[in-house]
Design an enzyme around this catalytic site. Structure first.
Site, PDB file in Angstrom:
ATOM      1  CD  GLU A  79     -28.444 -25.420 -34.676  1.00  0.00           C
ATOM      2  OE1 GLU A  79     -29.010 -25.287 -35.693  1.00  0.00           O
ATOM      3  OE2 GLU A  79     -27.405 -25.045 -34.488  1.00  0.00           O
ATOM      4  NE  ARG A  89     -17.044 -28.798 -39.209  1.00  0.00           N
ATOM      5  CZ  ARG A  89     -15.914 -28.706 -38.380  1.00  0.00           C
ATOM      6  NH1 ARG A  89     -15.033 -28.396 -38.651  1.00  0.00           N
ATOM      7  NH2 ARG A  89     -16.652 -28.333 -37.265  1.00  0.00           N
ATOM      8  CB  CYS A 142     -23.791 -30.887 -32.713  1.00  0.00           C
ATOM      9  SG  CYS A 142     -22.288 -30.273 -31.340  1.00  0.00           S
ATOM     10  CG  HIS A 164     -24.301 -25.461 -32.220  1.00  0.00           C
ATOM     11  ND1 HIS A 164     -25.224 -26.228 -33.335  1.00  0.00           N
ATOM     12  CD2 HIS A 164     -23.394 -26.193 -32.170  1.00  0.00           C
ATOM     13  CE1 HIS A 164     -24.573 -26.965 -33.604  1.00  0.00           C
ATOM     14  NE2 HIS A 164     -23.505 -27.474 -32.851  1.00  0.00           N
TER      15      HIS A 164
HETATM   16  N1  PCA Z   1     -19.535 -29.305 -31.546  1.00  0.00           N
HETATM   17  C1  PCA Z   1     -19.691 -30.358 -32.675  1.00  0.00           C
HETATM   18  C2  PCA Z   1     -19.387 -31.566 -31.959  1.00  0.00           C
HETATM   19  C3  PCA Z   1     -19.083 -31.391 -30.735  1.00  0.00           C
HETATM   20  C4  PCA Z   1     -19.393 -29.954 -30.292  1.00  0.00           C
HETATM   21  O1  PCA Z   1     -19.278 -29.251 -29.298  1.00  0.00           O
HETATM   22  C5  PCA Z   1     -20.462 -29.949 -33.559  1.00  0.00           C
HETATM   23  O2  PCA Z   1     -21.100 -29.022 -33.864  1.00  0.00           O
HETATM   24  O3  PCA Z   1     -20.936 -31.012 -34.175  1.00  0.00           O
END
Ligand code: PCA
Length: 216
Positions: A79, A89, A142, A164
């Site tokens: 990111e 959501r 996140c 991610h």
């Molecule tokens: N993914 C979510 C929150 C926790 C996670 O592992 C997100 O992308 O916000």
């Protein structure tokens, strides 16, 4: 030097979150002379920022990488920017679903990652790991943690950011149609390498995005 590596607890009714499985498996490992200290963050808007602040205070890291699951993404997704926006959501693990509120009132609209994002992407790809840059960490927990991380560390000269990871094959097998997936061992190898790359360079501020990709 300590590396703080965070993952999240499962959310959205799932029983597993690869981000924590990856972080947990690297806890205690020494990578390029740095000790990895892993922490699991709650997937709740109310508690995650405090848990992050506590981890930062205890671990006192020189490098921080926060991990989260992005179901539907096919690659290790580095990111670039955290936005000052929450627009959930789905409900978080406390049943809260805030819409269209800032992560922090009276704070900047966005913070950039201070990880060497392109060196990480290129190094991961060269080693055979599908990896890419992302211009949106979403508007759920996140992104909130990513924003808090960059906000709390702003001006301290630390290298920090968010990655991610894709769903695990077992999660893909339960989804219909199947989402893209990556095995846990491959995810662990990729994040280990990402840490090594981040430790090997300076911590340049990410330049403005130049890839022309629309923010989704
Ligand atoms: N993914 C979510 C929150 C926790 C996670 O592992 C997100 O992308 O916000």
């Amino acid at each position: 030097m300590n590396v703080l590596l965070t993952g999240f607890e499962p959310f959205g009714g799932d029983g597993i979150n690869p981000s924590w499985e990856v972080a947990r498996s690297l806890h205690g490992q020494v990578i390029a002379g740095a000790l990895v200290q892993s922490r699991c963050l709650p997937t709740t808007f109310a508690e995650a920022p405090r848990a992050l602040a506590d981890a930062l205070a205890v671990v006192r890291p020189g490098l921080v990488i926060a991990l989260g699951l992005a179901s539907g993404r096919a690659d290790i997704s580095i990111e670039r920017v955290a936005v000052n926006l929450i627009d959930a959501r789905i409900p978080d693990n406390a049943g809260e679903q805030p819409r269209d509120v800032p992560v922090r009132a009276d704070a900047p609209a966005a913070h950039f990652s201070t990880l060497p994002v392109k060196a990480m992407r290129d190094g991961l790809r060269a080693a055979g790991h599908p990896a890419g840059l992302s211009l949106s960490a979403g508007a759920f927990v996140c992104n909130q943690v990513f924003y808090e991380l960059q906000h709390q560390l702003a001006g301290r000269g630390l290298c920090s950011g968010f990655i991610h990871v894709p769903a695990l094959p077992e999660q893909a097998a339960r989804s219909q149609p199947a989402v893209p997936s990556m095995g846990l061992a491959a995810q662990i190898d990729a994040i280990k390498l990402a840490i090594a790359i981040a430790l090997s360079g300076d911590a340049p501020l990410a330049p403005l995005p130049d890839e022309g990709a629309p923010v989704s």
